[in-house]
Enzyme design. Structure first.
Site, mmCIF file in Angstrom:
data_model
loop_
_atom_site.group_PDB
_atom_site.id
_atom_site.type_symbol
_atom_site.label_atom_id
_atom_site.label_comp_id
_atom_site.label_asym_id
_atom_site.label_seq_id
_atom_site.Cartn_x
_atom_site.Cartn_y
_atom_site.Cartn_z
ATOM 1 N N ILE A 461 -4.976 -23.947 73.533
ATOM 2 C CA ILE A 461 -6.312 -24.550 73.592
ATOM 3 C C ILE A 461 -6.646 -25.256 72.280
ATOM 4 O O ILE A 461 -7.766 -25.674 72.065
ATOM 5 C CB ILE A 461 -7.382 -23.500 73.956
ATOM 6 C CG1 ILE A 461 -7.424 -22.349 72.945
ATOM 7 C CG2 ILE A 461 -7.129 -22.973 75.350
ATOM 8 C CD1 ILE A 461 -8.598 -21.388 73.151
ATOM 9 N N ARG A 598 1.430 -11.469 58.656
ATOM 10 C CA ARG A 598 2.250 -12.583 58.196
ATOM 11 C C ARG A 598 1.800 -13.861 58.910
ATOM 12 O O ARG A 598 1.450 -13.827 60.092
ATOM 13 C CB ARG A 598 3.683 -12.270 58.569
ATOM 14 C CG ARG A 598 4.724 -13.203 58.052
ATOM 15 C CD ARG A 598 6.053 -12.701 58.606
ATOM 16 N NE ARG A 598 7.189 -13.413 58.103
ATOM 17 C CZ ARG A 598 8.348 -13.420 58.771
ATOM 18 N NH1 ARG A 598 8.472 -12.758 59.905
ATOM 19 N NH2 ARG A 598 9.373 -14.079 58.278
ATOM 20 N N LYS A 603 0.126 -24.531 58.224
ATOM 21 C CA LYS A 603 -0.742 -25.688 58.388
ATOM 22 C C LYS A 603 -1.672 -25.500 59.590
ATOM 23 O O LYS A 603 -2.885 -25.720 59.490
ATOM 24 C CB LYS A 603 0.105 -26.943 58.551
ATOM 25 C CG LYS A 603 -0.647 -28.240 58.378
ATOM 26 C CD LYS A 603 0.376 -29.382 58.332
ATOM 27 C CE LYS A 603 -0.286 -30.706 58.092
ATOM 28 N NZ LYS A 603 0.732 -31.767 57.964
ATOM 29 N N GLY A 672 -3.818 -11.431 64.351
ATOM 30 C CA GLY A 672 -4.382 -12.668 64.915
ATOM 31 C C GLY A 672 -5.373 -13.336 63.983
ATOM 32 O O GLY A 672 -5.973 -12.693 63.118
ATOM 33 N N GLU A 675 -10.114 -15.270 66.250
ATOM 34 C CA GLU A 675 -11.479 -14.728 66.235
ATOM 35 C C GLU A 675 -11.956 -14.461 64.805
ATOM 36 O O GLU A 675 -13.094 -14.749 64.456
ATOM 37 C CB GLU A 675 -11.568 -13.415 67.037
ATOM 38 C CG GLU A 675 -10.677 -13.325 68.262
ATOM 39 C CD GLU A 675 -11.035 -14.262 69.384
ATOM 40 O OE1 GLU A 675 -12.219 -14.570 69.565
ATOM 41 O OE2 GLU A 675 -10.101 -14.697 70.096
HETATM 42 MO MO1 MOS Z 1 -11.206 -16.212 72.847
HETATM 43 S S1 MOS Z 1 -13.250 -15.777 72.956
HETATM 44 O O1 MOS Z 1 -10.485 -14.789 73.297
HETATM 45 O O2 MOS Z 1 -10.966 -17.495 73.874
#
Ligand code: MOS
Length: 708
Positions: A461, A598, A603, A672, A675
């Protein structure tokens, strides 16, 4: 093997396609015989549709069909007793209206313009009922969500903060905020026969979308092919399948032509979710030297009447700081509104705004530096689950961020610093987000010319998933990135989870890792070599007269991982300018420091951090979906009145990574960043505004009127 490429700063593998307009988004597929569907919104907020007059619409030249609850034939997945029913609003399935803007008809025509015009001619009559959309009026009707996950939490004594020597007790308001990706939500559905469906749709999860269509239409999952190769932003709005997607497929089957349904920008305010309106109370109690004695966090959040939406707004408060006593409560308030959806940093972004604001208020009450206060209450292990962290470098985040922003220039006395005519302030806001890893599969194929193809049904996305996967494969195979193609966004590829919850690199990256390691073994075995050293794939294939080698690997979390608490952590630092006369706020600098394990692709990761920070600046300064409780409608459903930050709103943003591997989560050591890039930003800015002005704003967004 070569020097590790992981961590390199490679440009996006699909960047050229995107900037030259060659990347094809879901709405851009030109199928032969394509018809256009436009949804008709309900003009009441609650009640029953008694009739829909479609005569004028049907007389309009170019109109093919008008679908309403009065001619809807039903769907297998819409039955209440369906084995795996489709959740949420079952479009056209009954005549009740649960929110203003709920689609009540779909006009299908030869062009989008004709369908749009005809849709304006559809007239419904209703039996109206009283509705409830006023959150403040209905707050006390909040209920604990179904299932055990959201029950009240207690560690030690409840509301222990009240007895502490220094107490902060405040309420914080987060208004509804829309995802508003640039790309509109759009779906093209095309049937080949009665039971075979092809879909092009804006989606974060082609496999979950495939499952929903399969359930809705009662056809085999393998007969549904979902494509979502390029997505122009989503931020959570495409995590699930929405009614317009089902409507497109239903209409396509009915008119026996492919049908495209595109939402308008205004419909994006009612039909694809949003960050829900939430009011939170925080109670903090501390000793005079800053040791937290009690944390209380209560959150009330709006949801729909026809579906319950939940998020983790109170969860961070249970573990981010070490306090013996902690209690949280989370309730949802069902209103006659569309259902919310996860939106970047869902729950935690809202929760961290409240917690980190209250902590800042406490620091002033204690006359203590906000970073010192956080260090004083540093959680060395997870106090909620009583487990060690898999990794946690939040202390390092504080240090690096403080140094970079110039924290030593901060005055502890609010309103005491100026640069020119602008008041100056510094603030910090922190957060955490679960480091998740799901089951994922990847297929790898190495060809005789040495080129490599990898496929996985993940999405991108915007973060640059293909780029990160290419770097991982390039590193592990010792093949230049230019010879590797990573394909995604197709449900026919091996299964991958929905792109959400900051888990793609951890889940899909691990599958790519495992597939690379397995195919190295396979090549090495051809000649009885060791898979450790360099391998000449071209020579090995040639020697054994093979056109290619391929395999599919499945990868998932280890049992050992359950013994650790896994989170990404952030410390955001803001330096703001506030104009004393106009109340204009400029976030002059934002330094975002994260411990996300890591970093695979520097970029694109930095770009994602900057994007998240921009989203955070929108959340704190400009974004608010304004609701009119008289009519039950949003009044600013467009980009002119709902302000998403643009270049002129953004000054300097710096992303800093701790970049130390987590040893337990996955073979790559990644946590991650999606978020955590936003969680903590809002409080860093409101705290900086307080430092600049002495004005504490507890209701987002901080528009100039709240400061003058
Ligand atoms: Mo995200 S709010 O897990 O697309």
């Amino acid at each position: 093997m070569n020097k590790s490429l992981i961590g390199d700063s490679m440009s996006r593998v699909d960047g050229r396609l995107k900037v030259t307009g060659q990347a094809k988004y879901s709405g851009e597929y030109k199928l032969p015989g394509l018809a256009y569907g436009v949804l008709v919104p309900a003009t009441i907020t609650k009640g029953t549709i008694t009739a829909i007059d479609v005569k004028a619409a049907k007389r309009t030249p170019g109109v093919i069909e008008v679908i309403t609850p009065f001619n809807f034939a039903g769907l297998p997945g819409f039955k209440p007793d369906a084995a795996q029913p489709v959740r949420g609003l079952k479009l056209f399935n009954d005549k009740s209206v649960s929110f203003n803007g709920q689609p009540i008809a779909l006009v299908v025509a030869e062009s989008f313009e004709k369908a749009t015009y005809a849709a304006s001619l559809v007239r419904a009559t209703y039996q109206e009922e009283a509705f409830e959309t006023d959150f403040h009026k209905n707050r006390e009707k909040g209920v604990t969500p179904q299932g055990g996950k959201y029950k009240d939490y207690l560690r030690g004594e409840a509301n222990a903060y009240k007895k502490a020597p220094v107490v902060v007790e405040q309420e914080y308001l987060q208004p509804s905020e829309m995802h508003n990706p640039m790309e509109l939500h759009v779906t093209i559905a095309s049937w080949e026969g009665e039971d075979k469906l092809t879909v092009y749709t804006k989606s974060q999860g082609v496999v979950s979308t495939q499952r929903t269509f399969s359930n809705a239409f009662g056809i085999k999952p393998e007969n549904v092919q979902v494509n979502s190769r390029f997505v122009g932003g989503a931020f959570g709005s495409s995590l699930r399948t929405w009614p317009h997607e089902i409507a497109a497929a239903y209409a396509a089957r009915l008119v026996r032509r492919p049908v495209k349904v595109t939402l308008t920008r205004e419909q994006m305010f009612t039909l694809v979710g949003y960050r829900p309106f939430t009011i939170q109370k925080i109670g903090l109690g501390a000793t005079a030297d800053g040791k937290l004695l009690g944390i209380t966090h209560e959150s009330y959040s709006q949801t729909a009447t026809y579906e319950e939406f939940t998020e983790n707004s109170v969860n961070c408060s249970r573990f981010l700081y070490d306090a013996a006593n902690c209690n949280t409560l989370y309730k949802v308030v069902p209103l006659h509104v569309g259902v919310p959806a996860p939106m970047r940093g869902p729950g935690e972004a809202t929760g961290s705004f409240a917690l980190e604001s209250a902590l800042d208020e406490l620091s002033y009450a204690l006359k203590m530096d906000p970073i010192q206060l956080r260090l004083k209450n540093y959680a060395e292990r997870d106090p909620e689950r009583n487990l060690p962290w898999s990794s946690k470098y939040l202390r390092e985040c504080y240090e690096l961020g403080a140094e970079r922003i110039g924290w030593e220039n901060r005055s502890p006395r609010p309103g005491s610093q100026k640069e020119g005519e602008w008041l100056v302030g510094y603030g910090i806001g922190c957060g955490a987000f679960g480091a998740y890893r799901g089951r994922a599969l990847a297929k790898i194929k190495i060809m005789a010319d040495g080129s490599v193809n990898i496929q996985s049904a993940t999405s991108d996305i915007g973060p640059g998933t293909g780029t990160a996967m290419t770097l991982i494969a390039s590193d592990l195979l010792g093949v230049p990135a230019g010879k590797i193609t990573f394909e995604l966004g197709n449900s026919a590829f091996p299964m991958a989870p929905t792109q959400g919850g900051s888990s793609t690199v951890s889940s899909v990256g691990s599958a790519v890792h495992d597939a690379c390691m397995a195919i190295r073994q396979k090549f090495a075995a051809l000649d009885g070599q060791s898979a450790e050293g360099p391998l000449d794939y071209v020579a090995l294939l040639q020697k054994h007269s093979l056109p290619y080698l391929e395999l599919t690997e499945e990868s998932q979390s280890s049992e050992q991982a359950k013994n650790y608490s896994m989170y990404s952590f952030s410390a955001h630092f803001a330096k703001v300018h506030v104009h004393p006369l106009t109340g204009v706020v400029k976030v002059m600098r934002l330094v975002a420091v994260v411990d996300a394990g890591r970093i695979v692709s520097h970029k694109t990761a930095a770009s994602q951090m900057i994007g998240g920070a921009v989203g955070g600046i929108g959340m704190v300064l400009t974004e608010e979906a304004i609701f009119d409780d008289k009519y039950g409608r949003y009044v600013n459903g467009n980009f002119a009145d709902y302000h998403v930050p643009v270049n002129a709103d953004i000054h300097q943003i710096e992303a800093i990574f701790i970049d130390k591997p987590d040893r337990y989560i996955n073979p790559l050591g990644t946590k991650g960043i999606g978020e955590i890039s936003l969680i903590g930003v809002a409080a860093s800015v409101t705290n900086a505004i307080y430092n600049a002005t002495g004005k504490r704003v507890r209701e987002l967004p901080v528009t100039p009127d709240k400061l003058i």
